[in-house]
Design a protein around this motif. Structure first.
Motif, PDB file in Angstrom:
ATOM      1  N   UNK A 154       0.805  -1.223   0.000  1.00 21.97           N
ATOM      2  CA  UNK A 154       0.000   0.000   0.000  1.00 21.97           C
ATOM      3  C   UNK A 154       0.838   1.272   0.000  1.00 21.97           C
ATOM      4  N   UNK A 155       2.123   1.163   0.361  1.00 25.64           N
ATOM      5  CA  UNK A 155       2.952   2.372   0.291  1.00 25.64           C
ATOM      6  C   UNK A 155       3.169   2.828  -1.147  1.00 25.64           C
ATOM      7  N   UNK A 156       2.845   1.978  -2.134  1.00 25.99           N
ATOM      8  CA  UNK A 156       2.962   2.387  -3.538  1.00 25.99           C
ATOM      9  C   UNK A 156       1.785   3.256  -3.977  1.00 25.99           C
ATOM     10  N   UNK A 157       0.776   3.402  -3.114  1.00 27.44           N
ATOM     11  CA  UNK A 157      -0.419   4.171  -3.480  1.00 27.44           C
ATOM     12  C   UNK A 157      -0.442   5.570  -2.872  1.00 27.44           C
ATOM     13  N   UNK A 158       0.599   5.952  -2.155  1.00 21.53           N
ATOM     14  CA  UNK A 158       0.543   7.206  -1.397  1.00 21.53           C
ATOM     15  C   UNK A 158       0.266   8.430  -2.263  1.00 21.53           C
ATOM     16  N   UNK A 159       0.686   8.405  -3.515  1.00 18.61           N
ATOM     17  CA  UNK A 159       0.465   9.557  -4.398  1.00 18.61           C
ATOM     18  C   UNK A 159      -0.570   9.273  -5.472  1.00 18.61           C
ATOM     19  N   UNK A 201      -1.915  -1.772 -14.535  1.00 15.08           N
ATOM     20  CA  UNK A 201      -1.282  -3.011 -14.085  1.00 15.08           C
ATOM     21  C   UNK A 201       0.231  -2.857 -14.152  1.00 15.08           C
ATOM     22  N   UNK A 202       0.915  -3.225 -13.076  1.00 12.03           N
ATOM     23  CA  UNK A 202       2.373  -3.228 -13.070  1.00 12.03           C
ATOM     24  C   UNK A 202       3.004  -1.869 -12.924  1.00 12.03           C
ATOM     25  N   UNK A 203       2.228  -0.872 -12.480  1.00 11.59           N
ATOM     26  CA  UNK A 203       2.778   0.475 -12.321  1.00 11.59           C
ATOM     27  C   UNK A 203       2.538   0.963 -10.897  1.00 11.59           C
ATOM     28  N   UNK A 204       3.443   1.766 -10.418  1.00 15.46           N
ATOM     29  CA  UNK A 204       3.284   2.355  -9.088  1.00 15.46           C
ATOM     30  C   UNK A 204       2.060   3.249  -9.078  1.00 15.46           C
ATOM     31  N   UNK A 205       1.242   3.079  -8.040  1.00 14.76           N
ATOM     32  CA  UNK A 205       0.014   3.861  -7.930  1.00 14.76           C
ATOM     33  C   UNK A 205      -1.188   3.215  -8.565  1.00 14.76           C
TER      34      UNK A 205
END
Length: 793
Positions: A215-220, A396-400
């Motif tokens: 979930x830290x990949x969703x911060x932005x 898919x496969x990307x940050x966020x």
């Protein structure tokens, strides 16, 4: 009631079927005086010694394993608090105890907990028991194991679903399986009641169910759609920590759910209510808008996907089976516009367009699907439908972004299972087949879910139900299940071990008093994207004659002549230490501390770099193809096509389902019923906790429009019914549930009266035992009912 209390004090129970109702109702109110007296006595005793404050966690079926602090004085837990501000690890997302965690002491010290081993004396299900010794109890188990195995074979033995301890590395059901494997084997089950449908369906898109990121990949991330996901009440690992942080940083949240949940109240900028089972129609219309308005990521689709349009189809498939052909009506003559979807879903066409455009243009965006939508007859289609939305928008496969589907995280590691021994019995049933396997084994065929065999060699004749309330509470269509259980010619011996006399425990032939998580050793693990392990230390000694399942299983093993082989000379703490050390060996890259250090440290947080699902597959597809037959993301699954089952289309799309909003049965039962996992218990665990009964009372949510049509007012006692059963429950008239749908919290204890009418608001007297077509899984949520005001006689 006085007679019953006297019998309980003597160590026995004598409860009639009508008393089932009275006793369970009394549980909510009567114990408070006894409990308060016990608290005062404990407080006086504890004042004599300084407190030891121990960080621990429960090992119930809860996704948090939150940090609770038990205050222990003179062998008594006097308070439960949570992690104070000055002890927060700045490197670790804080998971403080919710209301469930803060109420654990009232649960552990509840006066109605089972105290002694007991043997059934009346008819099965009556609740009549007499106290016996542990030697008698373990002899009964050993003797019945020998008898039943000799007469019917090892496949007649079954260890039931036991969610009350599924949150730990070590439990009685695991060791019961070890014991049975060492003595010939047992009939195993597969499938998770919680998430088995999405777990089975997601690999048909990606080749794996592990489609979640940390979930830290969703911060932005600018936009998150929570589709049937309610982490504020259910608790999914670190979800709430990160979602609240994202909310503060400006992330827009949209929640798609028939019910205005606490998650909607806490997070949502927009609530999109839709009719249950119509998720795919909404998804189809969103995809139509995205593609017709050229908002899809064509370059991504061309590079990584299969089945988008006719040019991308696998060989051997006729024309007009692609996604574009379906959406534009070339397949069936129906264009999947928002106007087509509106009367099906109840979502206005303009809202569908807005939702589709926002999801397609927010770069990146995360559509995170919960487990409620996949607990339907159509749940497998819904699970894959969400993945198609993620694929066509390039999320898919990307940050966020988020690949949708099941969402299991691929970088999670735990736990070694050194207790496990290979089961000599190879056939397996779906957990949804167990009633049929007790009733008539010939009904359980490969088409119905049997694996590794053409037929079963025996009915289930012996059941271990250890820390589980599935037999006669959490199982769908309870009335059907208990008819089978009450027939003693079918299942011949049932062992139940629990903290309380639950509805399922009443069907035991042998009833054993289990220890709580405060009275034994374990290691807790979070759900989903939670990323830490926590030691659950034995804090207090069990009172009366309570014993852990492992403890008495050692006695049974000794009586079967395999005591040393079974225990390997380890007590419970030594087994937990052994599991931890084996996990250290298996996961050397994590640098786990030794068990002695863990006892000081209490938890271990995996301080790993952010993880994005399928990042390698997208960055370097030539060397890291998807684990599908084509090596690509399969919008169209040739494997599903070859199954030739209309209920499992190769291209997931909307198909009206039985007991859905388009079923003719709505003439008789016009309301769709759904359940939710509430904030005051985990499934049915903690139902008996008086504090948590005050937090949220069992009611039926009904929209004011539906209430007005039935002359129902707030607080009225309602009769909720269909052809499977009847339950009585108070009314909660609220706009927080959409018209045409009613809802009540899952996990209430079944309280039948002499005529079989439930007085506890237990939804499973109404739910269906139908299974899903692909996973052979849980379809509890697909049901129609009618609601009327109950007229007391």
């Amino acid at each position: 009631m006085e007679e019953e209390k006297a019998q309980q004090q003597a160590g026995g129970l004598n409860v009639s079927r009508r008393g089932f109702l009275l006793t369970t109702s009394a549980l909510a109110a009567a114990p408070l005086f006894t409990f308060n007296a016990q608290k005062s006595e404990a407080a006086a005793k504890a004042a004599s010694a300084p407190a030891r404050v121990v960080a621990t966690c429960s090992t119930f079926d809860c996704g948090g394993k939150c940090d609770i602090r038990a205050h222990v004085q003179d062998g008594v837990v006097t308070r439960v608090t949570t992690c104070p501000d000055d002890q927060v690890d700045p490197q670790m997302p804080v998971m403080r105890a919710c209301v469930r965690g803060r109420g654990y002491r009232q649960f552990v010290y509840h006066p109605d907990r089972l105290k002694y081993p007991m043997k059934r004396t009346g008819k099965r299900g009556e609740g009549k028991f007499e106290r016996i010794s542990w030697d008698e109890a373990t002899t009964l188990i050993a003797d019945n194991l020998r008898r039943i195995t000799k007469k019917y074979g090892p496949a007649s033995r079954f260890v039931h679903n036991n969610t009350a301890v599924s949150g730990g590395a070590f439990s009685g059901d695991k060791m019961a399986r070890r014991l049975l494997s060492m003595t010939g084997g047992y009939l195993e089950y597969y499938h998770s009641v919680s998430m088995g449908n999405t777990g089975a369906a997601t690999p048909y898109t990606y080749g794996t169910a592990k489609s979640g990121s940390s979930l830290d990949t969703l911060l932005d991330t600018p936009l998150v759609i929570l589709w049937g996901h309610n982490p504020n009440e259910t608790i999914f690992g670190h979800s709430n920590y990160y979602f609240q942080k994202m909310k503060q940083r400006g992330t827009r949240f949209i929640v798609v759910d028939p019910r205005y949940s606490d998650t909607v109240a806490s997070l949502a900028d927009q609530w999109v209510p839709l009719r249950p089972t119509t998720d795919n129609a909404l998804m189809d219309a969103m995809m139509y808008v995205i593609i017709s308005e050229n908002l899809h990521d064509r370059a991504f689709i061309d590079r990584f996907a299969l089945g988008f349009d006719e040019a991308q189809m696998p060989e051997g498939v006729p024309e007009n089976e692609s996604l574009v052909a379906y959406l534009t009506g070339k397949k069936d003559g129906v264009v999947k516009t928002p106007e087509w979807a509106e009367p099906i879903t109840g979502v206005p066409a303009q809202t569908i367009r807005q939702l589709a455009r926002e999801y397609a243009t927010a770069k990146p965006a995360a559509l995170i699907q919960g487990w409620g939508p996949q607990r339907h007859l159509c749940g497998e289609r819904t699970a894959r439908g969400s993945t198609l939305l993620a694929v066509i928008t390039g999320n898919v496969g990307i940050k966020g972004g988020w690949a949708a589907g099941y969402g299991g995280i691929g970088n999670r590691k735990f736990a070694a299972e050194p207790w496990a021994i290979a089961n000599p019995v190879k056939e397996k049933i779906s957990i949804m087949n167990w009633v049929q396997a007790c009733d008539d084994a010939s009904k359980v065929t490969p088409e119905m879910g049997l694996k590794e065999a053409d037929k079963l060699t025996s009915n289930i004749k012996m059941i271990f139900s250890l820390a589980g309330n599935y037999l006669a509470n959490q199982n769908p269509d309870i009335n059907q299940a208990v008819k089978v259980l009450e027939d003693e010619s079918k299942v011949e011996f049932i062992v139940a071990s629990d903290l309380f006399l639950t509805p399922s425990a009443r069907y035991a032939d042998l009833l054993l008093p289990e220890t709580s998580f405060m009275e034994r050793w374990n290691i807790g693990e979070t759900w989903g994207t939670g990323n830490y392990l926590m030691l659950a230390e034995k804090l207090i000694e069990p009172e009366f004659e309570r014993r852990s399942d492992y403890d008495w299983l050692c006695d049974v093993a000794q009586k079967l002549g395999i005591g040393e082989q079974f225990s390997e000379g380890r007590d419970e703490q030594q087994w937990v230490a052994h599991i931890w050390e084996k996990t250290r060996e298996a996961c050397a890259d994590l640098a786990l501390p030794g068990f002695a250090a863990l006892r000081e440290q209490r938890h271990f947080y995996f301080k790993e770099p952010p993880y994005v699902a399928f990042e390698e597959n997208i960055r370097d597809p030539d060397n890291h193809p998807f684990a599908t037959p084509s090596g690509k993301i399969e919008i169209f699954s040739k494997r599903l096509w070859d199954m030739n089952n209309p209920a499992i289309p190769a291209l997931s799309h909307y198909v009206p389902t039985e007991e859905g909003p388009q079923d003719a049965l709505r003439e008789k039962y016009p309301l769709q019923l759904i359940t939710w996992k509430g904030k005051n218990r985990a499934n049915s665990t903690q139902y008996a906790n008086p504090w948590l009964q005050e937090v949220q009372t069992q009611k039926l949510w009904i929209n004011p429009q539906d209430a007005m049509a039935r002359r129902i007012q707030q607080g009225d006692k309602l009769r909720v019914f269909n052809d499977r059963g009847v339950t009585l429950v108070p009314a909660e008239v609220t706009p927080r549930i959409m018209p045409g749908v009613v809802a009540m919290q899952a996990g209430a204890w079944w309280q039948p009266d002499a005529s079989g009418v439930d007085h506890g608001g237990c939804a499973n007297v109404l739910t269906t035992s139908r299974i899903t077509p692909l996973a052979k899984g849980n379809a509890h949520q697909t049901l129609l009912v009618e609601v009327t005001k109950h007229e007391s006689v």
